[in-house]
Write a protein that holds these residues in place. Structure first.
Motif, PDB file in Angstrom:
ATOM      1  N   GLY A  51       0.833  -1.201   0.000  1.00  0.00           N
ATOM      2  CA  GLY A  51       0.000   0.000   0.000  1.00  0.00           C
ATOM      3  C   GLY A  51       0.860   1.241   0.000  1.00  0.00           C
ATOM      4  N   ASN A  52       0.229   2.392  -0.148  1.00  0.00           N
ATOM      5  CA  ASN A  52       1.013   3.620  -0.051  1.00  0.00           C
ATOM      6  C   ASN A  52       1.425   3.845   1.401  1.00  0.00           C
ATOM      7  N   ARG A  53       2.235   4.832   1.611  1.00  0.00           N
ATOM      8  CA  ARG A  53       2.796   5.046   2.945  1.00  0.00           C
ATOM      9  C   ARG A  53       1.712   5.226   4.011  1.00  0.00           C
ATOM     10  N   LEU A  54       0.688   6.005   3.706  1.00  0.00           N
ATOM     11  CA  LEU A  54      -0.359   6.258   4.701  1.00  0.00           C
ATOM     12  C   LEU A  54      -1.060   4.967   5.108  1.00  0.00           C
ATOM     13  N   VAL A  55      -1.322   4.094   4.140  1.00  0.00           N
ATOM     14  CA  VAL A  55      -1.993   2.823   4.433  1.00  0.00           C
ATOM     15  C   VAL A  55      -1.116   1.945   5.307  1.00  0.00           C
ATOM     16  N   ARG A  69       0.183   1.001  12.851  1.00  0.00           N
ATOM     17  CA  ARG A  69      -0.349   1.656  14.044  1.00  0.00           C
ATOM     18  C   ARG A  69      -1.438   0.804  14.696  1.00  0.00           C
ATOM     19  N   SER A  70      -2.233   0.141  13.869  1.00  0.00           N
ATOM     20  CA  SER A  70      -3.379  -0.630  14.356  1.00  0.00           C
ATOM     21  C   SER A  70      -3.027  -2.070  14.695  1.00  0.00           C
ATOM     22  N   ALA A 107      13.252  -1.749   8.230  1.00  0.00           N
ATOM     23  CA  ALA A 107      12.248  -2.706   8.683  1.00  0.00           C
ATOM     24  C   ALA A 107      11.709  -2.151   9.994  1.00  0.00           C
ATOM     25  N   VAL A 108      10.418  -1.839  10.022  1.00  0.00           N
ATOM     26  CA  VAL A 108       9.824  -1.117  11.150  1.00  0.00           C
ATOM     27  C   VAL A 108       8.788  -1.988  11.847  1.00  0.00           C
ATOM     28  N   SER A 109       8.820  -1.985  13.161  1.00  0.00           N
ATOM     29  CA  SER A 109       7.807  -2.681  13.954  1.00  0.00           C
ATOM     30  C   SER A 109       7.457  -1.823  15.160  1.00  0.00           C
ATOM     31  N   ARG A 110       6.338  -2.109  15.775  1.00  0.00           N
ATOM     32  CA  ARG A 110       5.951  -1.368  16.971  1.00  0.00           C
ATOM     33  C   ARG A 110       6.909  -1.692  18.104  1.00  0.00           C
ATOM     34  N   LYS A 111       7.335  -0.654  18.803  1.00  0.00           N
ATOM     35  CA  LYS A 111       8.389  -0.823  19.804  1.00  0.00           C
ATOM     36  C   LYS A 111       7.933  -1.650  20.993  1.00  0.00           C
ATOM     37  N   GLU A 112       6.672  -1.469  21.398  1.00  0.00           N
ATOM     38  CA  GLU A 112       6.214  -2.150  22.613  1.00  0.00           C
ATOM     39  C   GLU A 112       5.791  -3.591  22.351  1.00  0.00           C
ATOM     40  N   ARG A 113       5.746  -3.988  21.091  1.00  0.00           N
ATOM     41  CA  ARG A 113       5.317  -5.344  20.759  1.00  0.00           C
ATOM     42  C   ARG A 113       6.472  -6.326  20.946  1.00  0.00           C
ATOM     43  N   ILE A 114       6.192  -7.464  21.572  1.00  0.00           N
ATOM     44  CA  ILE A 114       7.216  -8.497  21.743  1.00  0.00           C
ATOM     45  C   ILE A 114       7.339  -9.268  20.439  1.00  0.00           C
TER      46      ILE A 114
END
Length: 330
Positions: free
Chosen positions: A129-133, A139-140, A273-280
């Motif tokens: 998807g595009n960046r916003l998607v 985020r979700s 490569a990006v992931s949510r920081k608080e996620r294990i």
């Protein structure tokens, strides 16, 4: 039997093996009174003696043998569980929900294919998807990992660099600028420059590149919503374009597009490569990120095959001066 514990069962196993409470206690790392208490509690729960105390040590009764059989079965099940957990830790299986921005779709399949050769039992569910998607999916919590050039700043993330992201200016091979060297910004602004929609990372980089000519850039650009449309427009002679080199590798190699030798280009950014920081992270996620760090760059299109070597070096030297250390836009 609902109060039965693993410690009680292991006490039965150890006593059966060693014949004495003292030896069983040493094996279990407990005191003899603690082992005695485990046996007594279990005997009270069963309602029968589990051992006969004989002159040559403790011997299982019929009830004790039944309990030992159950203990051994449970131990076998636990070993199988441990093996399965180790298999997961060893990343022989798992699922990764991977999102990639549209610019990364040109190399993401190669990355996935190379990773699957090493980890064939890991399933990767790909979303493009595009960046916003992609940012919203991350985020979700609907993505485990996202490949992009500019990590989001609206929520805490962990971003790992895995390769260079060069941005270049392209034109049809027969364009007057295709054979020119060290093309200036002023000369580029004499052409129609095809750019992405507002909010695109690539567009943001071009705006930084032309920061000294904001009004001229606005009047000399044509906006299009996808890399494919931009490439087709350039090949049709509608203008030149600023674009990720990774999106035009095939067209440049086949002679359908040319990368222009622009002063202070290519602009080098980075892929993350990006992931949510608080996620294990799951073991599969860790393995994929490790793969990207160790071998991800080797599966990206090579700019030096498409662009003059001296221009590549010049662009690399000037990139920081053009746009500071801003992460790659995508």
């Amino acid at each position: 039997m609902r109060t039965l514990t693993l410690r009680q069962l292991r006490s039965i196993q150890a006593i059966n093996e060693h014949r004495t409470i003292a030896a069983a206690a040493r094996q279990l790392g407990l005191t003899p009174p603690a082992v005695t208490l485990q046996v007594k509690q279990l005997e009270d729960d069963v309602g029968l003696a589990l051992f006969d105390r004989t002159h040559d040590g403790m011997r299982l009764t019929a009830a004790g043998s039944a309990v030992l059989g159950a203990a051994n079965a449970i131990e076998t099940t636990l070993r199988a569980l441990a093996d399965e957990i180790q298999a997961i830790k060893g990343v022989r299986s798992g699922t990764i929900r991977l999102g990639v921005v549209s610019t990364a779709k040109y190399f993401a399949p190669r990355l996935i294919a190379a990773f699957r050769q090493e980890f064939p039992d890991i399933e990767i569910r790909l979303i493009v998807g595009n960046r916003l998607v992609i940012v919203e999916e991350l985020r979700s919590y609907r993505l485990d990992i996202a490949l992009m050039g500019r990590p989001p700043v609206g929520f805490p993330v962990e971003a790992t660099v895995f390769g260079d992201h060069p941005l270049v200016m392209i034109a049809p091979p027969g364009h007057p600028l295709a054979g020119a060297r060290e093309i200036s910004r002023e000369r580029l602004l004499q052409e129609t420059i095809i750019i992405r929609e507002p909010g695109s990372g690539t567009r943001s980089s071009l705006e930084i590149f032309f920061a000294d000519y904001p009004d001229a850039l606005e009047t000399r650009t044509a906006e299009m919503g996808s890399n494919e449309t931009i490439k087709q427009a350039v090949m049709a002679g509608l203008g030149i374009a600023f674009i990720s080199a990774h999106t035009v590798a095939f067209e440049v190699e086949t002679g359908r597009l040319a990368i222009l030798d622009v002063s202070h280009m290519p602009i080098r950014r980075q892929w993350f490569a990006v992931s949510r920081k608080e996620r294990i992270p799951a073991p599969a996620d860790i393995a994929f990120k490790d793969f990207l760090v160790q071998r991800g760059a080797s599966h990206l299109p090579l700019l030096d095959r498409l662009y003059p070597a001296d221009a590549v070096e010049a662009g690399a030297r000037s990139a920081a001066g053009v746009a500071g250390t801003t992460p790659s836009p995508a």
